[in-house]
Every structure is written in C-alpha cells, then in structure tokens.
Motif scaffolding. Structure first.
Motif, PDB file in Angstrom:
ATOM      1  N   LEU A 262       0.836  -1.213   0.000  1.00 15.87           N
ATOM      2  CA  LEU A 262       0.000   0.000   0.000  1.00 15.87           C
ATOM      3  C   LEU A 262       0.863   1.253   0.000  1.00 15.87           C
ATOM      4  CD1 LEU A 262      -2.859  -0.970   2.500  1.00 15.87           C
ATOM      5  CD2 LEU A 262      -2.783  -1.227   0.011  1.00 15.87           C
ATOM      6  N   MET A 263       1.948   1.244   0.758  1.00 15.21           N
ATOM      7  CA  MET A 263       2.843   2.401   0.800  1.00 15.21           C
ATOM      8  C   MET A 263       3.549   2.606  -0.532  1.00 15.21           C
ATOM      9  SD  MET A 263       4.621   2.127   4.552  1.00 15.21           S
ATOM     10  CE  MET A 263       3.631   2.065   6.059  1.00 15.21           C
ATOM     11  N   LEU A 264       3.994   1.514  -1.145  1.00 20.84           N
ATOM     12  CA  LEU A 264       4.670   1.629  -2.438  1.00 20.84           C
ATOM     13  C   LEU A 264       3.717   2.143  -3.509  1.00 20.84           C
ATOM     14  CD1 LEU A 264       6.803  -1.656  -2.427  1.00 20.84           C
ATOM     15  CD2 LEU A 264       7.637   0.691  -2.234  1.00 20.84           C
ATOM     16  N   TYR A 265       2.451   1.709  -3.447  1.00 18.09           N
ATOM     17  CA  TYR A 265       1.459   2.234  -4.399  1.00 18.09           C
ATOM     18  C   TYR A 265       1.290   3.739  -4.216  1.00 18.09           C
ATOM     19  CZ  TYR A 265      -3.017   3.709  -6.212  1.00 18.09           C
ATOM     20  OH  TYR A 265      -3.993   4.417  -6.854  1.00 18.09           O
ATOM     21  N   ALA A 266       1.143   4.172  -2.954  1.00 15.98           N
ATOM     22  CA  ALA A 266       0.946   5.593  -2.681  1.00 15.98           C
ATOM     23  C   ALA A 266       2.171   6.410  -3.088  1.00 15.98           C
ATOM     24  CB  ALA A 266       0.643   5.800  -1.195  1.00 15.98           C
ATOM     25  N   LEU A 267       3.362   5.879  -2.818  1.00 14.29           N
ATOM     26  CA  LEU A 267       4.583   6.593  -3.179  1.00 14.29           C
ATOM     27  C   LEU A 267       4.736   6.699  -4.695  1.00 14.29           C
ATOM     28  CD1 LEU A 267       7.037   5.070  -0.547  1.00 14.29           C
ATOM     29  CD2 LEU A 267       6.310   7.460  -0.674  1.00 14.29           C
ATOM     30  N   ALA A 268       4.415   5.620  -5.418  1.00 16.43           N
ATOM     31  CA  ALA A 268       4.486   5.669  -6.875  1.00 16.43           C
ATOM     32  C   ALA A 268       3.496   6.685  -7.422  1.00 16.43           C
ATOM     33  CB  ALA A 268       4.207   4.282  -7.462  1.00 16.43           C
TER      34      ALA A 268
ATOM     35  N   VAL B 229       0.691  10.306   7.283  1.00 13.91           N
ATOM     36  CA  VAL B 229       1.359   9.003   7.313  1.00 13.91           C
ATOM     37  C   VAL B 229       2.048   8.690   5.986  1.00 13.91           C
ATOM     38  CG1 VAL B 229      -0.105   8.036   9.114  1.00 13.91           C
ATOM     39  CG2 VAL B 229      -0.799   7.772   6.725  1.00 13.91           C
ATOM     40  N   TYR B 230       2.343   9.735   5.193  1.00 16.85           N
ATOM     41  CA  TYR B 230       3.211   9.519   4.045  1.00 16.85           C
ATOM     42  C   TYR B 230       4.479   8.817   4.540  1.00 16.85           C
ATOM     43  CZ  TYR B 230       0.868  12.623   0.664  1.00 16.85           C
ATOM     44  OH  TYR B 230      -0.011  13.179  -0.215  1.00 16.85           O
ATOM     45  N   PRO B 231       4.897   7.736   3.933  1.00 14.67           N
ATOM     46  CA  PRO B 231       6.119   7.068   4.386  1.00 14.67           C
ATOM     47  C   PRO B 231       7.334   7.983   4.377  1.00 14.67           C
ATOM     48  CG  PRO B 231       4.882   5.664   2.885  1.00 14.67           C
ATOM     49  CD  PRO B 231       4.218   7.011   2.854  1.00 14.67           C
ATOM     50  N   ASN B 232       7.434   8.871   3.376  1.00 10.66           N
ATOM     51  CA  ASN B 232       8.581   9.776   3.335  1.00 10.66           C
ATOM     52  C   ASN B 232       8.537  10.804   4.462  1.00 10.66           C
ATOM     53  OD1 ASN B 232       6.323  10.474   1.651  1.00 10.66           O
ATOM     54  ND2 ASN B 232       7.438  12.261   0.931  1.00 10.66           N
ATOM     55  N   ALA B 233       7.337  11.181   4.918  1.00  9.74           N
ATOM     56  CA  ALA B 233       7.227  12.095   6.059  1.00  9.74           C
ATOM     57  C   ALA B 233       7.622  11.389   7.352  1.00  9.74           C
ATOM     58  CB  ALA B 233       5.805  12.634   6.160  1.00  9.74           C
ATOM     59  N   ILE B 234       7.170  10.148   7.517  1.00  7.55           N
ATOM     60  CA  ILE B 234       7.526   9.389   8.719  1.00  7.55           C
ATOM     61  C   ILE B 234       9.030   9.148   8.773  1.00  7.55           C
ATOM     62  CG2 ILE B 234       7.278   7.153   9.863  1.00  7.55           C
ATOM     63  CD1 ILE B 234       4.400   7.084   8.924  1.00  7.55           C
ATOM     64  N   GLN B 235       9.639   8.933   7.614  1.00 11.06           N
ATOM     65  CA  GLN B 235      11.080   8.713   7.598  1.00 11.06           C
ATOM     66  C   GLN B 235      11.838   9.952   8.087  1.00 11.06           C
ATOM     67  OE1 GLN B 235      12.523   7.185   3.778  1.00 11.06           O
ATOM     68  NE2 GLN B 235      13.368   5.465   4.916  1.00 11.06           N
ATOM     69  N   ARG B 236      11.262  11.117   7.871  1.00 12.51           N
ATOM     70  CA  ARG B 236      11.884  12.337   8.377  1.00 12.51           C
ATOM     71  C   ARG B 236      11.815  12.425   9.900  1.00 12.51           C
ATOM     72  NH1 ARG B 236      11.719  12.528   3.547  1.00 12.51           N
ATOM     73  NH2 ARG B 236      12.624  14.122   2.193  1.00 12.51           N
ATOM     74  N   ILE B 237      10.783  11.818  10.475  1.00  6.64           N
ATOM     75  CA  ILE B 237      10.704  11.752  11.935  1.00  6.64           C
ATOM     76  C   ILE B 237      11.907  10.988  12.478  1.00  6.64           C
ATOM     77  CG2 ILE B 237       9.383  10.829  13.879  1.00  6.64           C
ATOM     78  CD1 ILE B 237       6.845  11.250  12.185  1.00  6.64           C
ATOM     79  N   PHE B 238      12.253   9.889  11.835  1.00  4.90           N
ATOM     80  CA  PHE B 238      13.406   9.097  12.265  1.00  4.90           C
ATOM     81  C   PHE B 238      14.729   9.823  12.017  1.00  4.90           C
ATOM     82  CE2 PHE B 238      10.540   5.395  10.845  1.00  4.90           C
ATOM     83  CZ  PHE B 238       9.917   5.355  12.076  1.00  4.90           C
ATOM     84  N   SER B 239      14.719  10.812  11.096  1.00  2.68           N
ATOM     85  CA  SER B 239      15.953  11.514  10.731  1.00  2.68           C
ATOM     86  C   SER B 239      16.308  12.640  11.691  1.00  2.68           C
ATOM     87  CB  SER B 239      15.819  12.093   9.315  1.00  2.68           C
ATOM     88  OG  SER B 239      15.555  11.086   8.366  1.00  2.68           O
TER      89      SER B 239
ATOM     90  N   LEU C  38      -4.363   9.048  -1.590  1.00  2.77           N
ATOM     91  CA  LEU C  38      -4.686   9.124  -0.172  1.00  2.77           C
ATOM     92  C   LEU C  38      -5.742   8.102   0.226  1.00  2.77           C
ATOM     93  CD1 LEU C  38      -4.703  12.964   0.463  1.00  2.77           C
ATOM     94  CD2 LEU C  38      -3.001  11.309   1.209  1.00  2.77           C
ATOM     95  N   LYS C  39      -6.625   7.749  -0.689  1.00  7.68           N
ATOM     96  CA  LYS C  39      -7.679   6.784  -0.374  1.00  7.68           C
ATOM     97  C   LYS C  39      -7.106   5.423  -0.009  1.00  7.68           C
ATOM     98  CE  LYS C  39     -10.994   9.089  -3.430  1.00  7.68           C
ATOM     99  NZ  LYS C  39     -11.817   8.980  -4.649  1.00  7.68           N
ATOM    100  N   ILE C  40      -5.977   5.097  -0.606  1.00  9.37           N
ATOM    101  CA  ILE C  40      -5.313   3.828  -0.306  1.00  9.37           C
ATOM    102  C   ILE C  40      -4.371   3.982   0.881  1.00  9.37           C
ATOM    103  CG2 ILE C  40      -3.741   2.080  -1.196  1.00  9.37           C
ATOM    104  CD1 ILE C  40      -6.546   1.993  -2.408  1.00  9.37           C
ATOM    105  N   LEU C  41      -3.579   5.042   0.884  1.00  7.59           N
ATOM    106  CA  LEU C  41      -2.575   5.230   1.938  1.00  7.59           C
ATOM    107  C   LEU C  41      -3.190   5.364   3.324  1.00  7.59           C
ATOM    108  CD1 LEU C  41       0.373   5.633   2.756  1.00  7.59           C
ATOM    109  CD2 LEU C  41       0.099   8.080   2.264  1.00  7.59           C
ATOM    110  N   VAL C  42      -4.354   6.004   3.425  1.00  6.26           N
ATOM    111  CA  VAL C  42      -4.968   6.239   4.730  1.00  6.26           C
ATOM    112  C   VAL C  42      -5.325   4.928   5.438  1.00  6.26           C
ATOM    113  CG1 VAL C  42      -7.404   6.357   4.027  1.00  6.26           C
ATOM    114  CG2 VAL C  42      -6.577   7.812   5.909  1.00  6.26           C
ATOM    115  N   GLN C  43      -5.411   3.834   4.704  1.00  5.59           N
ATOM    116  CA  GLN C  43      -5.746   2.542   5.323  1.00  5.59           C
ATOM    117  C   GLN C  43      -4.602   2.016   6.198  1.00  5.59           C
ATOM    118  OE1 GLN C  43      -8.852   1.945   4.922  1.00  5.59           O
ATOM    119  NE2 GLN C  43      -8.994   3.519   3.317  1.00  5.59           N
TER     120      GLN C  43
END
Length: 504
Positions: A137-143, A258-268, A412-417
């Motif tokens: 789901l994350m890869l779909y949203a990122l693509a 909950v964009y994966p790239n945004a969450i990754q910035r939290i870890f950064s 967003l419809k997919i990522l929000v899940q």
C-alpha cells in the motif's frame, strides 16, 4: 513583448540549468563530505539521524507543500472558487495528526534503529502479512505521489517558460538531475535541496501574491467578476458540501500525515527537541503557503477568465511570466519563484523516490529475499529498482491521466488505510496482528472498489468509508483476540525510554 519572450525563452532555460546544476552540486559536496554514506542504511536513508531544526523544518515543508500545492491548488481554486478554502484547515489537520504520534514514533525509532514505517509495523505486530500488505500500500501511494510530481514538473516548466521548454523535456532533464544527486548524497542531499527550494519558494510565492494584487486586481474585484459570471463559485458549502469538506479533513489530514517519506523524516531528526520545534514552525505554513496560493488562484479570475481545465493547470506559470514583464524587481522575484517551484517539485520527488527505494531495499529485499545482504547491497538494489520505477512512471506522465488534484486525492484513499496500524498501534497494547491485517486489507479493497465504481454512499468518500470499516475490524478484532505478550514488551517505552538503540 521582447521582454516576455526573453523571460519565457532563453532566460527560462538558463534558470532551469542554474537550479539543476545547483542541486547536482549539493549532491556532489554531500557525497565528498560523507565517505560512508553508501555503506549504512542510517546514513543514506536517514542522513545519519542528525537533521537539525531548520533543515528538518524545510524537509517537512518540501514534503507537505510541493508542486501540487503551488501549481495544482491555485488551479483548483481558479476552477471551483471559494469551496477550495478547505485546503487551509486540512493542512492544519496534518500538523495536528503529526503531533499526535511523531514524538513517540521518534523515541521508538531511536531506541530500535527503525529506518522505515514498515520496520515499525514488523516490530510491533511480528506479522509477515501485515508488513507485506503495508509495504504494498505504501509503495502504491509513493508511486502515485511520484507520478504527481512528474506531471507537476512538466506542467511547471511548460507554463513558466511559455512552452519554450516542452513538457517532456523538462521532466527528463530534472529527473536525471534528481537521480544523480539522490544517488550521491541520499537523505542529506534531499534535505539540503529542500532548504534551498523552500527559501526560494516562499519569497517567490509572496512576490507573486503582491504582483497579482498590483496588476490583476485584488480579491474584491475577483469577487465581483465571480458574482457576475460564475456565482456558483462564491457560495459557502451547505449540506453535501459540508460532508465533502469533512471527508477531505479526514482523508487528507490523516492520510498525508502518514506519508512514508514524512515518517522517515521523523526518524531523521537529531533529537526530539528539534522535531517538536520544526513542527511548531510548520504550524504557520498552512496560512503562509496554502492560504496565499488559494488567493492567487481566486484573483486570477480578473486576468484569465476563460481558461480550460488543461490551461488552468499552467495558471501559475502564465501569471508569473506576465508579472515578470512589468519591472526588474518582479522579474527577479519570478526567477526565484520559477526556480523555487521546480526545485520544490524535484525535492519532493527525490524524497519520495528515496523512501520508495528504502522500502524496497530494507523491507522487501533485505527482510524477505536476501536477509544476509549488507547495507551497501541493499542500498544498491533500492537504487536500481527506483530507477526502473521512475522509467515506468515517465511513460504514464507522458500523457497525464488527470489533473494534479485528482491524482493527489487518489493516492490518499489507499494510503490512509495504513494509518490505524501506524498510529493506533503506537498506543493501544491490545492491537492484534490478525485484526490489523484484516482491517487494512478490507479497507483498501473497499476504497479501491468504490473508487472504481464511482460510488459515494451518503456522500462519504471511498477512502473514508474504507477507513471506517478498517477501524471497526481493527478495534473489534483486537478486543476479541487480545494481544500477544511478546508484542507488548518489544514495543514498550516505559522500561528504557533513553536506552541504547537495539538493532532490528
């Protein structure tokens, strides 16, 4: 006319080259200063977990406000009028959702050396099915997000150069630059280019606002025009419109957080203090960015009253070229805006590509295909797959499937899940992997099916409906099934919040 042609033609090309080479230079310098950047997942994908407040702020800014904000949202405001005012509160909603989980997510990331959001889910639920589904789901949203940036990039270059640089040529040039400096410097290159583009974008957007007011008339005159020719664009939402606004607040506020790239910035983040301070500064940006862009789109009625949907997608570029011809001050300001918009799109695209590659390399290849692979090999695989995906998306971007706004909402419809598993899983110890998987899967299927069929029962968006069903299955199933004791101990912060990180 000569000045207009100069700005739209050769000057535009020179500006493109300048910003492109500047971003490439950042990548080269970053690479030279960090020799081990390609041998460590932390270094390449998280910038060594050392981003300070200012850089962290701008990299969040670039993630949240990209090409779809400046180009797409002004075009949408032009098309639908004051109903698009919802963009401001839903950007505020994103910040509120961030604050609800980011500090705790940061602590867990530091304690357990988490690199991607899937890392967290794998550690929490210890379920291969949950991890793989979330990754898909994350890869779909990122693509989808990357596709949006490619379309915005082409539209921006074509509009801001008056068509001198074709849509496709602009996309290819900047994608080549993006891949080059992303490969060289990883997250550090991305974060530093974010800082550069953020400053240029903010200055340029405010100068565009001033130029729009001076040369095209202010909001009152635009309102008079709407009242005469498009009165439907003046009305405030009522009934179904309010339901639509509420849908957007939920879908965008939670999904974008909950964009994966945004969450990754939290870890950064360098530390929790830097993270919180960056979010404090981000709280002003919905008004200073989305609000300004909204009014620019509204005021464009006076100058360009009859643009088609396709033409309105290049609205900001057309306005910037016109304003630049008025005097040297606005010319310089629009040069900044031009570069800022292009750099903003590229910076968002590179962060998306970086996160896409990290999920492929660490969560798919490193976890399930070759667990014994070195960090260097994982990074190498992520780079290769990333380039292949970009090539495939370029084929789609050659003939865009819809407006930027439509593309934005679709992902967003997919990522929000994924949001319930990421956020609720942080706090609710009874969360059970089977109910998490079932809720996520059913929610995604419902969202995709209703979107494909064009169904919105009671005015509820397919993504929001899927999220509601997702939550019911997640919570209900967890209450029935309970929690595995090992999960509770592994994800707890209470015993050693400041302890040494442990390797996943």
């Amino acid at each position: 006319m000569e000045m207009e042609l100069a700005f739209s033609g050769m000057s535009g090309i020179l500006i493109m080259l300048f910003y492109g080479l500047l971003m490439l230079g950042i990548g080269i310098v970053t690479y030279l200063k960090n020799n081990n950047i390609h041998s460590s997942l932390d270094e390449y994908y998280l910038g060594g977990r050392g981003l300070g407040t200012m850089v962290l702020f701008f990299t969040f800014f670039a993630t949240q406000y990209s090409g779809n904000t400046v180009i797409g949202y002004s075009a949408e405001a032009y098309r639908v009028g004051y109903a698009n005012l919802v963009t401001i509160p839903f950007f505020i909603m994103i910040i509120l959702v961030y604050l609800s989980f980011a500090p705790r997510m940061y602590k867990l990331g530091k304690k357990h050396n988490i690199v991607t959001p899937v890392d967290w889910l794998d550690m929490k639920f210890k379920s291969k099915s949950v991890s793989i589904l979330a990754a898909i789901l994350m890869l779909y949203a990122l693509a989808n997000f990357l596709l949006e940036q490619l379309v915005a990039l082409g539209q921006g270059v074509a509009g801001l150069t008056g068509g001198t640089v074709p849509y496709q040529a602009g996309v290819i040039f900047f994608i080549a630059i993006m891949i080059a400096y992303g490969w060289l410097g990883g997250m550090r290159s991305v974060a530093y280019t974010d800082t550069m583009q953020g400053i240029a974008l903010l200055v340029g957007v405010f100068m565009l606002l001033i130029g729009t007011i001076v040369y095209f008339g202010g909001v009152p005159s635009a309102g008079e025009y709407m009242r005469t020719y498009s009165p439907e664009n003046l009305g405030v939402p009522e009934g179904g419109g309010l339901v639509r606004w509420s849908n957007f607040l939920i879908l965008v506020g939670i999904g974008a957080a909950v964009y994966p790239n945004a969450i990754q910035r939290i870890f950064s983040a360098k530390n929790e203090r830097a993270l919180k301070r960056s979010f404090t500064q981000m709280a002003w940006m919905p008004f200073l960015t989305a609000g300004v862009v909204f009014f620019i789109g509204i005021m464009a009625y006076n100058a360009y009253p009859d643009l088609s949907v396709a033409e309105s997608e290049q609205l900001v570029g057309i306005m910037a070229s016109t304003i630049a011809n008025q005097n040297i001050i606005f010319y310089i300001a629009m040069v900044l805006l031009f570069g800022g918009i292009i750099a903003a799109i590229v910076s968002t695209a590179d962060s998306v590509l970086l996160t896409f590659s990290s999920i492929i390399s660490k969560d798919i290849y490193g976890r399930y295909i070759n667990p014994e692979a070195s960090d260097k090999m994982k990074i190498h695989i992520g780079k290769i797959i990333g380039v292949i995906v970009v090539a495939l998306l370029l084929i789609i971007a050659w003939n865009p499937p819809g407006t930027l706004y439509q593309i934005f909402v679709l992902k967003l419809k997919i990522l929000v899940q994924v949001a319930p598993a990421i956020i609720l899983g942080l706090y609710w110890e009874r969360s059970h992997s089977k109910s998490v998987f079932a809720g996520m899967l059913v929610g995604a299927v419902v969202a995709a099916t209703f979107t494909f069929l064009g169904l919105t029962p009671l005015g509820i968006f397919s993504g929001v409906l899927g999220l509601m069903i997702n939550l019911v299955i997640y919570v209900g199933g967890s209450l029935i099934l309970g929690i595995v004791p090992a999960e509770k101990e592994e994800t707890s912060l209470s015993n050693n919040e400041s302890g040494e990180p442990s390797r996943l």
